[in-house]
Write an enzyme that holds these catalytic residues in place. Structure first.
Site, PDB file in Angstrom:
ATOM      1  N   ARG A 229       4.028  -3.632   3.950  1.00 21.05           N
ATOM      2  CA  ARG A 229       3.060  -4.137   4.922  1.00 21.05           C
ATOM      3  C   ARG A 229       2.696  -5.620   4.770  1.00 21.05           C
ATOM      4  O   ARG A 229       1.557  -5.977   4.471  1.00 21.05           O
ATOM      5  CB  ARG A 229       1.790  -3.279   4.898  1.00 21.05           C
ATOM      6  CG  ARG A 229       2.080  -1.838   5.239  1.00 21.05           C
ATOM      7  CD  ARG A 229       0.849  -0.999   5.260  1.00 21.05           C
ATOM      8  NE  ARG A 229       0.106  -1.122   6.500  1.00 21.05           N
ATOM      9  CZ  ARG A 229      -0.980  -0.398   6.773  1.00 21.05           C
ATOM     10  NH1 ARG A 229      -1.428   0.465   5.890  1.00 21.05           N
ATOM     11  NH2 ARG A 229      -1.610  -0.558   7.913  1.00 21.05           N
TER      12      ARG A 229
ATOM     13  N   CYS B 205       0.866  -1.176   0.000  1.00 21.47           N
ATOM     14  CA  CYS B 205       0.000   0.000   0.000  1.00 21.47           C
ATOM     15  C   CYS B 205       0.900   1.222   0.000  1.00 21.47           C
ATOM     16  O   CYS B 205       2.125   1.100   0.055  1.00 21.47           O
ATOM     17  CB  CYS B 205      -0.971  -0.015   1.172  1.00 21.47           C
ATOM     18  SG  CYS B 205      -0.284   0.528   2.699  1.00 21.47           S
TER      19      CYS B 205
ATOM     20  N   ARG C 277     -12.152   7.562   3.856  1.00 19.10           N
ATOM     21  CA  ARG C 277     -11.924   6.203   4.362  1.00 19.10           C
ATOM     22  C   ARG C 277     -11.867   6.213   5.880  1.00 19.10           C
ATOM     23  O   ARG C 277     -12.268   5.225   6.509  1.00 19.10           O
ATOM     24  CB  ARG C 277     -10.598   5.660   3.831  1.00 19.10           C
ATOM     25  CG  ARG C 277     -10.646   5.185   2.391  1.00 19.10           C
ATOM     26  CD  ARG C 277      -9.380   4.434   2.081  1.00 19.10           C
ATOM     27  NE  ARG C 277      -9.021   3.604   3.229  1.00 19.10           N
ATOM     28  CZ  ARG C 277      -7.788   3.408   3.678  1.00 19.10           C
ATOM     29  NH1 ARG C 277      -6.763   3.938   3.066  1.00 19.10           N
ATOM     30  NH2 ARG C 277      -7.573   2.651   4.734  1.00 19.10           N
TER      31      ARG C 277
HETATM   32  C1  UD1 Z   1      -2.548  -0.781  12.245  1.00 15.07           C
HETATM   33  C2  UD1 Z   1      -3.521   0.344  12.003  1.00 15.07           C
HETATM   34  C3  UD1 Z   1      -2.836   1.496  11.280  1.00 15.07           C
HETATM   35  C4  UD1 Z   1      -1.575   1.921  12.034  1.00 15.07           C
HETATM   36  C5  UD1 Z   1      -0.690   0.721  12.327  1.00 15.07           C
HETATM   37  C6  UD1 Z   1       0.491   1.061  13.221  1.00 15.07           C
HETATM   38  C7  UD1 Z   1      -5.638  -0.805  11.791  1.00 15.07           C
HETATM   39  C8  UD1 Z   1      -6.752  -1.237  10.908  1.00 15.07           C
HETATM   40  N1  UD1 Z   1      -4.612  -0.159  11.207  1.00 15.07           N
HETATM   41  O1  UD1 Z   1      -2.114  -1.252  10.965  1.00 15.07           O
HETATM   42  O2  UD1 Z   1      -3.746   2.581  11.207  1.00 15.07           O
HETATM   43  O3  UD1 Z   1      -0.847   2.837  11.253  1.00 15.07           O
HETATM   44  O4  UD1 Z   1      -1.442  -0.310  13.001  1.00 15.07           O
HETATM   45  O5  UD1 Z   1       0.060   1.633  14.403  1.00 15.07           O
HETATM   46  O6  UD1 Z   1      -5.686  -0.984  12.988  1.00 15.07           O
HETATM   47  N2  UD1 Z   1       4.456  -6.091   9.898  1.00 15.07           N
HETATM   48  C9  UD1 Z   1       5.125  -7.156   9.312  1.00 15.07           C
HETATM   49  N3  UD1 Z   1       4.491  -8.385   9.253  1.00 15.07           N
HETATM   50  C10 UD1 Z   1       3.243  -8.579   9.732  1.00 15.07           C
HETATM   51  C11 UD1 Z   1       2.567  -7.477  10.326  1.00 15.07           C
HETATM   52  C12 UD1 Z   1       3.218  -6.268  10.393  1.00 15.07           C
HETATM   53  O7  UD1 Z   1       6.260  -7.032   8.849  1.00 15.07           O
HETATM   54  O8  UD1 Z   1       2.721  -9.705   9.635  1.00 15.07           O
HETATM   55  C13 UD1 Z   1       5.123  -4.775   9.984  1.00 15.07           C
HETATM   56  C14 UD1 Z   1       4.436  -3.702   9.130  1.00 15.07           C
HETATM   57  O9  UD1 Z   1       4.885  -3.738   7.803  1.00 15.07           O
HETATM   58  C15 UD1 Z   1       4.808  -2.440   9.860  1.00 15.07           C
HETATM   59  C16 UD1 Z   1       4.832  -2.874  11.345  1.00 15.07           C
HETATM   60  O10 UD1 Z   1       4.978  -4.295  11.314  1.00 15.07           O
HETATM   61  O11 UD1 Z   1       6.081  -2.000   9.489  1.00 15.07           O
HETATM   62  C17 UD1 Z   1       3.593  -2.519  12.129  1.00 15.07           C
HETATM   63  O12 UD1 Z   1       2.446  -2.874  11.377  1.00 15.07           O
HETATM   64  P1  UD1 Z   1       1.060  -3.263  12.044  1.00 15.07           P
HETATM   65  O13 UD1 Z   1       1.050  -2.902  13.477  1.00 15.07           O
HETATM   66  O14 UD1 Z   1       0.754  -4.672  11.691  1.00 15.07           O
HETATM   67  O15 UD1 Z   1       0.073  -2.305  11.248  1.00 15.07           O
HETATM   68  P2  UD1 Z   1      -1.397  -2.673  10.858  1.00 15.07           P
HETATM   69  O16 UD1 Z   1      -1.953  -3.573  11.875  1.00 15.07           O
HETATM   70  O17 UD1 Z   1      -1.466  -3.054   9.433  1.00 15.07           O
END
Ligand code: UD1
Length: 442
Positions: free
Chosen positions: A131, A126, A423
């Site tokens: 992500r 995105c 959104r």
């Molecule tokens: C959620 C929020 C978003 C916010 C983000 C961080 C929702 C719907 N969205 O997004 O608004 O900006 O938390 O506070 O609640 N990562 C990995 N592998 C994974 C999962 C995450 O590498 O399986 C990485 C991501 O790329 C990122 C970091 O971990 O760099 C944190 O991401 P994450 O907390 O998972 O964000 P979201 O849950 O997608």
């Protein structure tokens, strides 16, 4: 395509209601998939992402009813949604819906836990970074699921002969918000105990856990980095009120501060915004809890002191507030440094802020240096600098930062592609107009 026309230069004054949190409502709608009984959610915000999630759930065959569906002529009115996920025709989240909203991946845990199978499209990249969802997959695999990625879909199943996931001790490689939520929901129906170590601690996780407990789940430690879940055989329906949106509240705090205004944010929660409010106070803004909300009073844009910060997981400074606080730093006095540690590409607002006259230099993809525009010693001069222009919204929070800058800039600012704003911000223009801003959708 809708645009927002802002005639800047007016201080925001008055009262604004804070809506239910997008990032709590999205997993909570998915939690309704965990039970055959009715789930009623109150305080559901009017957002495109919510409509997408409801379409996704409806597409599975669940009965989805908006009991209260107020429009933006009543920004303080609250939406109510009722979901009965019984029966479901399909346990699938198709690419067409997932590609428009990554949070669709939150259907994976509940579907797998209740039905033993799920087919959920991989979200892909995105605007703010790649992500990945590898931690969601890894966690569910540790709970006994067979998960393969085929044709762009995560296809998850329980092995032959098993009817439930099994509890596990899961330590994710990094703190992930939706990852924690997916695993938490899955664990509620697993056999035995699950420990989520390195869990996210966001208020939205706590709110989700409280809802799941109402449904009959056994959860302890939510709000800490170690969540313990005792799986139960089935969950029941519930009624739940979505927690107030701390990011929406934080955005209004920055908008009021940057424009030199004074306002009351009804339903806002000071206790969910410690890091942001700490920085606002250091900047010279008065912020305090008052009854059912937050009072904020700006010293005037020209007197704001810019603040350096770095984004981290909750309770640190939220990445979802980085762009909006940067807009404030742009008009404040002094130099500041902003470091983004959560996402790799979250400075897309910078080039657009430059078009309005901001002085920002990105030293690398994750660090920006801002030279505040207010440098008058006697604090009486108006803020020099920002002048209206046409700018392009690139993602949700970047759009909010451009709106804040537009509210401060002299003349007309047109924010293009505001579907990003729709959104995630409930009736943003109506609320801004209620605070005296001159904004119009064109
Ligand atoms: C959620 C929020 C978003 C916010 C983000 C961080 C929702 C719907 N969205 O997004 O608004 O900006 O938390 O506070 O609640 N990562 C990995 N592998 C994974 C999962 C995450 O590498 O399986 C990485 C991501 O790329 C990122 C970091 O971990 O760099 C944190 O991401 P994450 O907390 O998972 O964000 P979201 O849950 O997608």
């Amino acid at each position: 395509m809708d645009k927002l026309l802002i005639r800047g230069g007016r201080a925001l004054h008055g009262e604004v209601p804070v809506s239910g949190a997008k990032n709590a409502a999205l997993p909570e709608l998915c939690a309704a998939l965990l039970t055959a009984e009715p789930v009623v959610l109150h305080n559901v915000p009017r957002l495109k992402d919510i409509a997408t999630m409801l379409a996704l759930i409806r597409n599975m065959g669940a009965a989805v009813e908006r009991i209260e569906d107020p429009d933006c002529s009543r920004p303080d009115a609250r939406g109510v949604v009722r979901i009965v996920a019984d029966p479901l025709h399909r346990t699938e989240a198709p690419y067409e819906l997932v590609k428009t909203m990554r949070a669709s991946v939150l259907a994976l845990g509940p579907l797998l836990a209740r039905f033993g199978e799920a087919r959920v499209s991989l979200p892909g990249g995105c605007a703010i970074g790649s992500r990945p969802v590898d931690q969601h997959i890894k966690g569910l695999a540790a709970m006994g699921a067979d998960i393969a990625v085929e044709h762009g879909y995560m296809i998850a199943r329980l092995p032959e002969g098993r009817t439930r996931l099994k509890g596990a001790c899961i330590t994710t490689d990094m703190v992930t918000v939706t990852g924690t939520e997916n695993l938490l929901m899955a664990a509620t129906l697993a056999e035995g105990e699950t420990i989520l170590a390195n869990a996210a601690r966001e208020p939205e996780i706590v709110d989700l856990a409280e809802m799941l407990i109402r449904m009959g789940a056994k959860i302890e430690g939510h709000g800490t980095a170690r969540i313990r879940i005792q799986g139960v055989e089935r969950l029941g329906g519930c009624e739940h009120q979505v927690v107030a949106d701390r990011i929406e509240a934080g955005t209004f705090l920055c908008a009021v501060a940057a424009t030199g205004g004074e306002a009351f944010l009804r339903h806002g929660r000071v206790d969910h915004l410690d890091a942001v409010i700490g920085k606002l106070r250091d900047a010279g803004v008065e912020v305090h809890s008052h009854g059912d909300g937050i009072r904020v009073k700006s010293p005037g844009a020209a007197r704001l002191q810019a603040q350096s910060f770095r984004t981290t997981e909750y309770p640190g400074f939220p990445t979802d507030m980085q762009a909006q606080f940067m807009a404030l730093n742009v008009v404040a006095q002094g130099r500041s440094t902003v470091a983004e540690t959560i996402f790799e590409n979250r400075f897309m607002h910078v080039s657009e802020l430059l078009r309005l006259g901001a002085r920002i230099r990105t030293t690398d993809a994750r660090q920006a240096e801002i030279e505040g525009l207010s440098n008058c010693d006697d604090n009486t001069e108006p803020v020099p600098g920002l002048s209206g222009a046409t700018v392009m919204a690139t993602d949700l929070r970047a759009s909010a930062s451009l709106v804040i800058a537009g509210l401060v800039a002299q003349g007309e600012t047109v924010v293009d592609r505001i579907y990003h704003l729709d959104r995630g911000y409930d009736c943003m223009e109506a609320k801004l107009r209620g605070l005296g801003a001159d904004v119009e959708r064109i």
